[in-house]
Motif scaffolding. Structure first.
Motif, short mmCIF file in Angstrom:
data_model
loop_
_atom_site.label_atom_id
_atom_site.label_comp_id
_atom_site.label_asym_id
_atom_site.label_seq_id
_atom_site.Cartn_x
_atom_site.Cartn_y
_atom_site.Cartn_z
N ARG A 175 2.32 -3.21 9.82
CA ARG A 175 1.66 -3.64 8.82
C ARG A 175 2.54 -3.75 7.40
N LEU A 176 3.42 -2.89 7.16
CA LEU A 176 4.22 -3.10 6.01
C LEU A 176 5.19 -4.18 6.24
N ARG A 183 1.31 1.16 11.30
CA ARG A 183 1.36 1.22 9.91
C ARG A 183 2.66 0.60 9.49
N VAL A 184 3.66 0.73 10.26
CA VAL A 184 4.94 0.16 9.97
C VAL A 184 4.91 -1.60 10.14
N ASP A 194 0.84 -1.12 0.10
CA ASP A 194 0.00 0.12 0.28
C ASP A 194 0.94 1.22 0.00
N ASP A 222 0.27 4.22 1.09
CA ASP A 222 0.06 5.06 2.23
C ASP A 222 0.88 4.52 3.52
N ASP A 223 1.39 3.19 3.40
CA ASP A 223 2.25 2.41 4.01
C ASP A 223 3.52 2.82 3.81
#
Length: 300
Positions: A38-39, A35-36, A2, A4-5
């Protein structure tokens, strides 16, 4: 993966902290951390390691960084292309510059660029030090000497001149100055010696003056000292037109030439937007230096 990520990843890589990235992204550190994570789960590799200095890139993070920057550039280009501003620059651009350039040149130059590009927001960061473009402290920076390390592109913008100068009121009340030897009887203004961040700013080593009685790490403060009649200093010719009463002293004996260099991150050479802005900035700076220096010739 993503975008955004990736944007969050870039912010953390540049700020080296979750809180610093959060300030840039306008969200809290906990959100940045999620978010980090998730990436990292998406790429199945840790991207950062917590160190005493903050968040440092792992090997996987370092490999991802240039790819994320290219995505960032592509997104910025797409946004501009679709914004209906063809032929005009838009969005936000930040320039880092030494305070002499930032105070006496960039206001006029950037005003003209802004007039030609109403959708463009220009930010000028004036600091007496070298900018870190890898951390995106600025989109581009102006420096007084070309860097020799880092993934950077460097372009010479223009030469400029500096001379010894003083306010006429000071000269009228002080001992006459007919030669370099006479300077020993006068108060000198200049940089704080241990705060000179670039060898090109070590002006007095070329003049033979050994002692600076009044000092500042700021060009503008030094110029105000000269304007106040506090003594003599090495000043930019392009600043003299802004300081009525300040005149050049021994111009045929003490004359220095320096240059401004435009520095960009190597990956930004693919950005048409930044290249167009750099061209306008260079043209404007060259013209403004020439204009102001011609006015300064009369202050002798």
């Amino acid at each position: 993966m993503d975008w955004d990520d990736l944007r969050v990843f870039l912010a953390v890589a540049r700020a080296e902290s979750l809180s610093g990235a959060g300030r840039v992204l306008k969200c809290d550190a906990a959100t940045v951390g999620r978010r980090v994570q998730r990436l990292e789960e998406a790429v199945d590799a840790p991207l950062f390691v917590k160190s005493p200095k903050g968040y440092a890139l792992t090997e996987a993070g370092a490999r991802l960084l240039p790819h994320a920057e290219r995505v960032e550039q592509a997104m910025a280009g797409a946004s501009e292309e679709l914004s209906g501003t063809a032929g005009h620059l838009s969005g936000q651009l930040r320039i880092g510059a030494p305070d002499g350039c930032a105070n006496y040149l960039l206001p006029q130059v950037c005003a003209a660029i802004s007039d030609a590009n109403p959708g463009l927001e220009i930010q000028i960061v004036a600091l007496p030090r070298v900018f870190n473009l890898s951390k995106r402290e600025a989109d581009m920076a102006i420096a007084v000497s070309p860097p020799t390390a880092g993934r950077l592109t460097v372009q010479k913008l223009t030469d400029y001149k500096l001379h010894l100068a003083a306010h006429q009121d000071y000269l009228d009340s002080a001992m006459p100055i007919r030669s370099r030897a006479d300077l020993r009887a006068h108060r000198m203004i200049g940089y704080i010696p241990d705060m000179i961040f670039d060898k090109e700013l070590d002006y007095f080593s070329e003049t033979g003056c050994e002692t600076v009685a009044l000092a500042s790490n700021s060009v503008s403060v030094q110029m105000q000292m000269v304007r106040a009649g506090a003594g003599l200093g090495i000043v930019h010719d392009f600043a003299i037109p802004f300081t009525p009463g300040v005149v050049r002293v021994l111009p045929d004996t003490i004359s220095l030439t320096r240059a401004f260099w435009l520095i960009r991150h190597a990956d930004d050479r693919r950005s048409e937007r930044l290249t167009r802005f750099a061209e306008a900035l260079g043209q404007g700076l060259r013209a403004e230096v020439a204009r102001l220096e011609s006015l300064a010739l009369g202050a002798t």
